[in-house]
Design a protein around this motif. Structure first.
Motif, PDB file in Angstrom:
ATOM      1  N   ARG A  11      49.571  36.430-104.905  1.00  0.00           N
ATOM      2  CA  ARG A  11      51.033  35.266-105.484  1.00  0.00           C
ATOM      3  C   ARG A  11      51.028  35.174-104.496  1.00  0.00           C
ATOM      4  O   ARG A  11      52.388  35.123-103.333  1.00  0.00           O
ATOM      5  N   ILE A  12      51.897  33.928-104.482  1.00  0.00           N
ATOM      6  CA  ILE A  12      52.491  32.733-103.269  1.00  0.00           C
ATOM      7  C   ILE A  12      53.853  32.455-104.050  1.00  0.00           C
ATOM      8  O   ILE A  12      53.338  31.270-105.269  1.00  0.00           O
ATOM      9  N   VAL A  14      56.257  29.817-103.661  1.00  0.00           N
ATOM     10  CA  VAL A  14      56.769  28.271-102.801  1.00  0.00           C
ATOM     11  C   VAL A  14      58.859  27.876-103.163  1.00  0.00           C
ATOM     12  O   VAL A  14      58.892  27.953-104.391  1.00  0.00           O
ATOM     13  N   PRO A  47      51.862  22.833-103.488  1.00  0.00           N
ATOM     14  CA  PRO A  47      52.314  23.615-103.785  1.00  0.00           C
ATOM     15  C   PRO A  47      51.071  24.232-105.397  1.00  0.00           C
ATOM     16  O   PRO A  47      49.814  25.435-104.844  1.00  0.00           O
ATOM     17  N   GLN A  51      47.034  25.737-104.011  1.00  0.00           N
ATOM     18  CA  GLN A  51      45.700  26.645-105.279  1.00  0.00           C
ATOM     19  C   GLN A  51      44.542  26.768-105.351  1.00  0.00           C
ATOM     20  O   GLN A  51      44.144  26.968-105.541  1.00  0.00           O
ATOM     21  N   VAL A  64      43.800  33.196-105.611  1.00  0.00           N
ATOM     22  CA  VAL A  64      45.035  33.093-105.426  1.00  0.00           C
ATOM     23  C   VAL A  64      46.071  31.878-106.259  1.00  0.00           C
ATOM     24  O   VAL A  64      45.286  31.328-107.175  1.00  0.00           O
ATOM     25  N   VAL A  66      49.769  30.528-106.840  1.00  0.00           N
ATOM     26  CA  VAL A  66      50.663  29.752-106.336  1.00  0.00           C
ATOM     27  C   VAL A  66      51.723  29.351-107.307  1.00  0.00           C
ATOM     28  O   VAL A  66      51.848  29.179-108.523  1.00  0.00           O
ATOM     29  N   THR A  67      53.234  30.275-107.366  1.00  0.00           N
ATOM     30  CA  THR A  67      54.061  29.705-108.024  1.00  0.00           C
ATOM     31  C   THR A  67      55.347  28.890-107.791  1.00  0.00           C
ATOM     32  O   THR A  67      55.496  28.924-106.755  1.00  0.00           O
ATOM     33  N   ASN A  68      55.236  27.573-108.250  1.00  0.00           N
ATOM     34  CA  ASN A  68      56.211  26.815-107.424  1.00  0.00           C
ATOM     35  C   ASN A  68      57.511  26.841-107.530  1.00  0.00           C
ATOM     36  O   ASN A  68      58.188  26.415-109.245  1.00  0.00           O
ATOM     37  N   THR A 196      49.395  20.560 -97.736  1.00  0.00           N
ATOM     38  CA  THR A 196      47.760  21.114 -98.617  1.00  0.00           C
ATOM     39  C   THR A 196      47.429  21.517 -97.085  1.00  0.00           C
ATOM     40  O   THR A 196      47.357  22.849 -97.162  1.00  0.00           O
TER      41      THR A 196
END
Length: 399
Positions: A11-12, A14, A47, A51, A64, A66-68, A196
């Motif tokens: 979990r990323i 941003v 972001p 992902q 992965v 990605v939550t922006n 990216t």
């Protein structure tokens, strides 16, 4: 990486401002996630592309997520109390992010504050130091997330004195994109593609280097901490907290109303409304809709101490917001007839900086001598003392 099909996703989260939110990408040929009803810029922003790119590298496996959390008109200081107190969207709960990408850059800092522009390097040093300390302190029961600083400031921040970029669990590195090489309005899709690729390959290179340096050394996993509590174990740090917005805790009007209703003692002239005129990220808020509007919240018998008051409001150069001014009063009534404590402050809705609208953050530390002990009652009132409108986006009473 050994078994991505059967492992939970990485979990990323941003963080960032104008560019990370999707500046220049309002029109683009990108896939819209199932269930979405409109094409907002975040689906073109780097972001979301990151992902997709990383998952394609693994053959389409969703390893992965990605939550922006980016929002134009903000800076690192705005995000720090949210992350410190685990004010995350559902996608990042209950365990929080594994990696945090701080993508605030020169444009975001210089356009957030009032004129004249702040001392840029000192501002970033101060906010990043507090940010990293807060991330570290917010994970007492386990490892803090890796922090990646992706920056277009053009200053090598990790060589500047006074910034804490290295701790046992928190790592940071800089990658300069140099916004000076292109005009802001021309950042567009090419800039998001470059972001990216840059971040993806730097992150993969960092992972490979880590694997190479640790391949010959097998470090046993640390024993889990016993009798430890933090938000990941279901022990929230706030007695009262909400943050409106697409990635906030109360995304919709009905959610917002449902949360504040049990705490609302009286209300005259404040409504939860959605209004896109101040930007996608600031569309929902608690809004004063009449002169002298007043609302009182009552938080009784708190089950955790409260030392910090965090506030997020709209500041704007546009009507009707620029003429608004609100008085906030916090009264702490300790248990057993202890000595009450009261403080008040005024927040102006006017903004004269580079952006037309910003999300203003304001923090109060009651310190140990004045914090609210367990069992206290807290009264919070908000009164519109000038103008006809004012918008509250977030409010937190936390330990």
């Amino acid at each position: 990486l050994r078994d991505p099909a059967n492992a939970p996703p990485l979990r990323i989260a941003v963080l960032g401002g104008t560019f990370a939110e999707g500046e220049g990408c309002a029109v683009a040929s990108v896939a819209i996630p199932e269930g979405s009803i409109m094409a907002n810029p975040s689906y073109c922003a780097w972001p979301y592309r990151l992902q997709g790119f990383l998952n394609q590298l693994m053959g389409g496996i969703q390893w992965v997520e990605v939550t922006n959390l980016a929002e134009e008109g903000t800076d690192t200081g705005f995000m720090t109390p949210l992350l410190r107190n685990w004010i995350y969207p559902d996608a990042l709960l209950p365990h929080g992010p594994d990696i945090i990408v701080n993508a605030y850059g020169k444009y975001d800092y210089t356009n957030y504050g009032e004129e004249p522009p702040p001392d840029l390097v000192n501002t970033i040093q101060t906010e990043m130091t507090d940010f990293l300390r807060s991330i570290q302190a917010s994970h007492p029961c386990g490892d803090a997330p890796v922090v990646i600083h992706m920056d277009d400031v053009g200053v090598n921040l990790d060589e500047e004195p006074g910034i804490l970029f290295s701790t046992r669990h928190v790592q940071a590195f800089n990658k300069a994109m140099s916004a000076d090489n292109h005009a802001h309005e021309n950042f567009a899709m090419a800039g998001h593609m470059a972001m990216t690729w840059t971040l993806a390959f730097c992150a993969l290179e960092m992972a490979l280097q880590h694997c190479e340096t640790t391949a010959k050394t097998i470090t046993p996993l640390p024993e889990p901490k016993r009798n430890c509590q933090d938000p990941s174990t279901g022990d929230p740090s706030c007695a009262f907290a909400f943050f409106a917005g697409p990635q906030g805790t109360v995304k919709r009007v009905t959610e917002f109303q449902k949360y504040i209703q049990p705490f609302t003692q009286s209300n005259s002239g404040w409504r939860v409304l959605t209004d896109m005129s101040t930007g996608w990220s600031r569309k929902t808020g608690l809004v004063a809709v009449s002169p002298q509007a007043s609302i009182i919240f009552s938080i009784k018998d708190i089950d955790r101490p409260v030392q910090f008051f965090h506030l997020m409001t709209l500041k704007s150069s546009a009507e009707p917001w620029r003429d608004g001014k609100a008085m906030f009063r916090v009264a702490i009534l300790p248990p057993n007839k202890g000595k009450p404590m009261e403080t008040s402050f005024v927040i102006d809705g006017k903004h004269d900086g580079g952006e037309q609208h910003i999300t203003h953050h304001f923090n109060v530390d009651f310190e140990d001598s004045h914090k609210a002990p367990v069992g206290s009652d807290i009264m919070l009132s908000v009164e519109l003392i000038e103008g006809t409108s004012f918008k509250v986006l977030g409010l937190m009473l936390c330990s």
